[in-house]
Design a protein around this motif. Structure first.
Motif, PDB file in Angstrom:
ATOM      1  N   GLU A  40       0.990  -1.110  -0.005  1.00 49.26           N
ATOM      2  CA  GLU A  40      -0.052   0.183   0.079  1.00 49.26           C
ATOM      3  C   GLU A  40       0.751   1.108   0.026  1.00 49.26           C
ATOM      4  OE1 GLU A  40      -2.899  -0.396   3.437  1.00 49.26           O
ATOM      5  OE2 GLU A  40      -4.141  -1.379   2.013  1.00 49.26           O
ATOM      6  N   LEU A  41       0.462   2.117  -0.885  1.00 52.72           N
ATOM      7  CA  LEU A  41       1.556   3.379  -0.885  1.00 52.72           C
ATOM      8  C   LEU A  41       0.754   4.641   0.037  1.00 52.72           C
ATOM      9  CD1 LEU A  41       3.716   4.929  -2.340  1.00 52.72           C
ATOM     10  CD2 LEU A  41       2.276   5.661  -4.085  1.00 52.72           C
ATOM     11  N   ALA A  42       1.386   4.900   0.855  1.00 51.91           N
ATOM     12  CA  ALA A  42       0.717   6.200   1.778  1.00 51.91           C
ATOM     13  C   ALA A  42       1.318   7.306   1.490  1.00 51.91           C
ATOM     14  CB  ALA A  42       1.094   5.753   3.088  1.00 51.91           C
ATOM     15  N   LEU A  43       0.532   8.210   1.081  1.00 46.61           N
ATOM     16  CA  LEU A  43       1.113   9.775   0.910  1.00 46.61           C
ATOM     17  C   LEU A  43       0.933  10.394   2.311  1.00 46.61           C
ATOM     18  CD1 LEU A  43      -0.436  10.909  -2.514  1.00 46.61           C
ATOM     19  CD2 LEU A  43       1.810  10.083  -1.899  1.00 46.61           C
ATOM     20  N   LEU A  44       1.806  10.987   2.895  1.00 45.82           N
ATOM     21  CA  LEU A  44       1.989  11.595   4.341  1.00 45.82           C
ATOM     22  C   LEU A  44       2.169  13.138   3.991  1.00 45.82           C
ATOM     23  CD1 LEU A  44       4.315   9.082   5.712  1.00 45.82           C
ATOM     24  CD2 LEU A  44       1.813   8.981   6.011  1.00 45.82           C
ATOM     25  N   ARG A  45       1.295  13.920   4.742  1.00 44.82           N
ATOM     26  CA  ARG A  45       1.660  15.327   4.607  1.00 44.82           C
ATOM     27  C   ARG A  45       2.516  15.809   5.767  1.00 44.82           C
ATOM     28  NH1 ARG A  45      -1.991  20.260   3.502  1.00 44.82           N
ATOM     29  NH2 ARG A  45      -3.328  18.667   2.211  1.00 44.82           N
ATOM     30  N   VAL A  46       3.460  16.630   5.393  1.00 46.80           N
ATOM     31  CA  VAL A  46       4.447  17.154   6.196  1.00 46.80           C
ATOM     32  C   VAL A  46       3.808  18.154   6.999  1.00 46.80           C
ATOM     33  CG1 VAL A  46       6.875  17.832   6.558  1.00 46.80           C
ATOM     34  CG2 VAL A  46       6.306  16.095   5.127  1.00 46.80           C
ATOM     35  N   LEU A  47       3.609  18.272   8.615  1.00 46.83           N
ATOM     36  CA  LEU A  47       3.031  19.398   9.283  1.00 46.83           C
ATOM     37  C   LEU A  47       4.323  20.057  10.036  1.00 46.83           C
ATOM     38  CD1 LEU A  47       0.440  17.096  10.829  1.00 46.83           C
ATOM     39  CD2 LEU A  47       0.038  18.709   8.766  1.00 46.83           C
ATOM     40  N   ASP A  48       5.462  19.449  10.318  1.00 45.06           N
ATOM     41  CA  ASP A  48       6.515  19.904  10.921  1.00 45.06           C
ATOM     42  C   ASP A  48       7.667  19.312  10.614  1.00 45.06           C
ATOM     43  OD1 ASP A  48       7.773  21.789  12.451  1.00 45.06           O
ATOM     44  OD2 ASP A  48       7.324  21.334  14.145  1.00 45.06           O
ATOM     45  N   HIS A  49       8.986  19.769  10.714  1.00 47.60           N
ATOM     46  CA  HIS A  49      10.204  19.108  10.493  1.00 47.60           C
ATOM     47  C   HIS A  49      11.394  19.870  11.016  1.00 47.60           C
ATOM     48  CE1 HIS A  49      11.289  22.008   7.402  1.00 47.60           C
ATOM     49  NE2 HIS A  49      10.185  21.996   7.205  1.00 47.60           N
ATOM     50  N   GLY A  50      12.457  18.832  11.065  1.00 45.27           N
ATOM     51  CA  GLY A  50      13.751  19.471  11.799  1.00 45.27           C
ATOM     52  C   GLY A  50      14.839  18.878  10.805  1.00 45.27           C
ATOM     53  N   LEU A  51      15.974  19.291  10.631  1.00 45.55           N
ATOM     54  CA  LEU A  51      17.078  18.967   9.756  1.00 45.55           C
ATOM     55  C   LEU A  51      18.352  19.374  10.548  1.00 45.55           C
ATOM     56  CD1 LEU A  51      17.999  18.013   7.020  1.00 45.55           C
ATOM     57  CD2 LEU A  51      18.155  20.541   6.255  1.00 45.55           C
ATOM     58  N   HIS A  52      19.096  18.499  10.626  1.00 45.34           N
ATOM     59  CA  HIS A  52      20.458  18.543  11.236  1.00 45.34           C
ATOM     60  C   HIS A  52      21.521  18.543  10.681  1.00 45.34           C
ATOM     61  CE1 HIS A  52      18.237  17.879  14.873  1.00 45.34           C
ATOM     62  NE2 HIS A  52      17.617  16.735  14.424  1.00 45.34           N
ATOM     63  N   ALA A  53      22.517  19.593  10.921  1.00 45.72           N
ATOM     64  CA  ALA A  53      23.662  19.683  10.039  1.00 45.72           C
ATOM     65  C   ALA A  53      24.528  18.357  10.114  1.00 45.72           C
ATOM     66  CB  ALA A  53      24.565  20.683  10.467  1.00 45.72           C
ATOM     67  N   ALA A  54      24.446  17.715  11.117  1.00 42.35           N
ATOM     68  CA  ALA A  54      25.130  16.311  11.319  1.00 42.35           C
ATOM     69  C   ALA A  54      24.333  15.393  12.224  1.00 42.35           C
ATOM     70  CB  ALA A  54      26.413  16.634  12.288  1.00 42.35           C
ATOM     71  N   PRO A  55      24.018  14.167  11.980  1.00 46.78           N
ATOM     72  CA  PRO A  55      25.052  13.420  11.047  1.00 46.78           C
ATOM     73  C   PRO A  55      24.733  13.393   9.622  1.00 46.78           C
ATOM     74  CG  PRO A  55      23.577  12.113  12.160  1.00 46.78           C
ATOM     75  CD  PRO A  55      23.403  13.503  12.677  1.00 46.78           C
ATOM     76  N   ARG A  56      25.458  12.860   8.836  1.00 44.78           N
ATOM     77  CA  ARG A  56      25.016  12.582   7.296  1.00 44.78           C
ATOM     78  C   ARG A  56      24.133  11.402   7.433  1.00 44.78           C
ATOM     79  NH1 ARG A  56      30.704  12.943   4.001  1.00 44.78           N
ATOM     80  NH2 ARG A  56      31.329  14.820   4.633  1.00 44.78           N
ATOM     81  N   PRO A  57      23.343  11.183   6.421  1.00 41.08           N
ATOM     82  CA  PRO A  57      22.465  10.206   6.219  1.00 41.08           C
ATOM     83  C   PRO A  57      22.920   8.757   5.774  1.00 41.08           C
ATOM     84  CG  PRO A  57      22.413  11.423   4.215  1.00 41.08           C
ATOM     85  CD  PRO A  57      23.235  11.874   5.178  1.00 41.08           C
ATOM     86  N   MET A  58      22.148   7.758   6.508  1.00 43.15           N
ATOM     87  CA  MET A  58      22.474   6.588   6.238  1.00 43.15           C
ATOM     88  C   MET A  58      21.976   6.137   4.926  1.00 43.15           C
ATOM     89  SD  MET A  58      21.111   2.988   8.372  1.00 43.15           S
ATOM     90  CE  MET A  58      21.865   3.499   9.764  1.00 43.15           C
TER      91      MET A  58
END
Length: 173
Positions: free
Chosen positions: A134-152
């Protein structure tokens, strides 16, 4: 249409695994406990207006029904240093998955993991049938981005970060 043969499915699985992607954990809690689903079938940038992301869930998942009914779902984009967290949350022992992990509880019982490269608070926008998923579409209500660490990064059934092999391919692909 008949289902694909096992050999054909394996070839297709290898094809899909050849595309590098990040690793996300979708999580929420309800009266029955905490629920988390690590996945590489998470896609950002579906839409900017409204902000939408997507995730694909196998129809046989025991976790997806809990996430689907949650008022809000937390999304953690794992950092390259969170290999142990991924292993724990993806482990077979459901009772031990959250031992030693203290997620951050967001609005609507959404859970995100401390130390993630980025996080999102989402609500379920729509669900569409997609083969055995099943493909779920999710609405982004809030978010945060960190300078580190790099993504897996997930690629060819292995986990990578900064060009290093965190856990090599699980198969001979």
């Amino acid at each position: 249409m008949p289902s694909a043969s096992a050999a054909s499915r394996e070839r297709t699985k290898q094809l899909f695994a050849s595309f590098p992607t990040g690793v996300a954990v979708l999580a929420a809690q309800d009266a029955q406990g905490r629920w988390a689903m690590p996945m590489s079938t998470f896609t950002v940038g579906i839409s900017l207006d409204p902000p939408l992301v997507s995730a694909a869930f196998t129809r046989s998942s025991r976790t997806w029904p809990h996430l689907r009914s949650a008022a809000r779902i937390g999304v953690s984009l794992l950092g390259e240093d969170q290999h142990a967290v991924l292993r724990r949350l993806g482990g077979a022992d459901r009772a031990a998955r959250w031992e030693g992990l203290e997620p951050i509880v967001l609005e609507g019982s959404a859970l995100v993991l401390p130390g993630a490269a980025a996080w999102m608070l989402t609500s379920l926008e729509a669900v569409h049938p997609a083969g055995d998923h099943e493909l779920a579409l999710l609405r982004v209500l809030d978010h945060g981005l960190h300078a580190a660490p790099r993504p897996m990064i997930y690629h060819r059934s292995g986990l990578y970060g900064r060009g290093a092999d965190l856990e090599g391919p699980a198969s001979g692909s």
